[in-house]
Design an enzyme around this catalytic site. Structure first.
Site: not given
Ligand code: GLY
Length: 360
Positions: A229, A244, A251, A187, A145, A255, A123, A239, A248, A268
């Site tokens: 960031k 956040r 993106h 990026e 993430k 994407h 956990r 997000e 994107n 990417h």
């Molecule tokens: N790569 C976008 C984020 O981490 O929110």
């Protein structure tokens, strides 16, 4: 040697530091300062292990850590639930405990996979990220993430799980193929557009030095990107607050281009390069920003050797995956559009014919 810079992600009890500089060999000291348990499982791939595995191992052993290494095969297709199961078995065989550490040494795939295992084994055990690609240093390793892909789509299973520390060593970029440097630069351009005019101008002025991988310049662009960031993640970890999401930028279409190519054609950052230009074209067509911004962005991306137009591919595939994205977000296609350098906003009311037009 330039001094190590430390940037914080401020999330109350889950706050952590990001160390940027030539710091790989001091990994043991950092883990020790955090007061974590004495067992560390390093998850890496054979390529990265070849360059940095021994440094990390020795750095940890110097501080009396018991180090276990597991190598995952290289490539996005190994960011899978099956691979995670193999790693859980390794955790069990090493008898990792709640205070043990999983250390991700590698690029985005390793970061997301190892972070996911750390988030779920017992956990949740301690997670440390040591990203070795420019892209992972300025993006994947920050913000928690983590996850794995399913055959249906990327990142379908995962969590927000913050690391205890992130260690970014600019020296690691010296062994990175040029294409990987470029995908990271894309990026960094994004950070300039969404939040920082000065960073964008710095990239314009220092591209030659970046190409030569001059440590000082690399450290500057990484530090500035990470700062942006870290601030955004501190304000909107999950997000949910519309902050956040601006990460994107480029993106939505990016994407879709990646998905249309089965994640094999474009890297990417290359898809994001095109996505940022398409989003800016839309903003110009809707009079949210002037065409000078589009020209300036195009020029910088071109100079970086990044693609600025979609190579011949089936447009229907791009539309199909754009629609999938639409379903995910509750019926509306959301784009991040620029107003000016350093300022973007979320827009949901883009006529479909306009999206179609910029994609042709
Ligand atoms: N790569 C976008 C984020 O981490 O929110």
């Amino acid at each position: 040697m330039r001094k190590v810079e430390v940037i914080s992600v401020n999330l109350g009890r889950r706050s952590y530091s990001i160390y940027i500089g030539e710091k790989l060999s001091q990994v043991g000291k950092i883990v020790k300062e955090l007061g974590l348990g004495k067992k560390v499982l390093v998850i890496t791939d054979s390529k990265v292990f070849h360059y940095y595995g021994e440094t990390i191992k020795k750095g940890l052993e110097k501080e009396d850590y018991r180090v276990y290494i597991v190598k995952v095969p290289v490539g996005e297709r190994h960011k899978s639930i099956n691979q995670a199961i193999k790693l859980y078995e390794k955790c069990a065989n090493c008898k990792l405990e709640r205070d043990s550490v999983i250390l991700a040494l590698g690029g985005g795939v390793i970061n997301d996979l190892a972070g996911f295992v750390a988030a779920t084994y017992l956990r949740g055990i301690n997670f440390i990220a040591v990203p070795t690609t420019l892209l992972a240093q300025v993006d994947a390793s920050i913000g928690g993430k983590v996850g794995v892909d399913l055959p249906q789509a990327k990142n379908l299973v995962g969590s927000f799980y913050q690391p205890r520390a992130v260690l970014i060593d600019t020296k690691a970029l010296k062994t990175l193929p040029l294409r990987e440097i470029k995908t990271g630069l894309s990026e960094i351009v994004k950070y300039g557009i969404i939040r920082d005019k000065n960073l964008f101008e710095y990239l314009e002025k220092n591209l030659e030095k970046i190409r030569k991988l001059e440590t000082d310049v690399l450290q500057t662009i990484i530090v500035e990107s990470v700062r942006i960031k870290a601030k955004i993640v501190s304000q909107d970890e999950r997000e949910e607050r519309g902050k956040r999401e601006i990460l994107n930028f480029g993106h939505t279409i990016g994407h879709s281009i990646e998905a249309a190519e089965g994640y094999e054609g474009y890297r990417h950052g290359e898809a994001i390069s095109i996505g940022m230009l398409k989003a800016t074209e839309i903003a110009v067509a809707m009079h949210f920003c002037g065409s000078e911004l589009l020209l300036r962005l195009q020029k910088l991306l071109k100079r970086m050797g990044l693609p600025t137009r979609i190579k011949k591919m089936d447009e229907r595939k791009i539309y199909r995956s754009l629609f999938l994205d639409k379903k995910k977000k509750g019926g509306k296609l959301r784009f991040i559009l620029p107003r000016e350098l350093g300022d973007v906003f979320i827009c949901e009311s883009i006529p479909f014919h306009l999206i179609k037009k910029v994609l042709q």
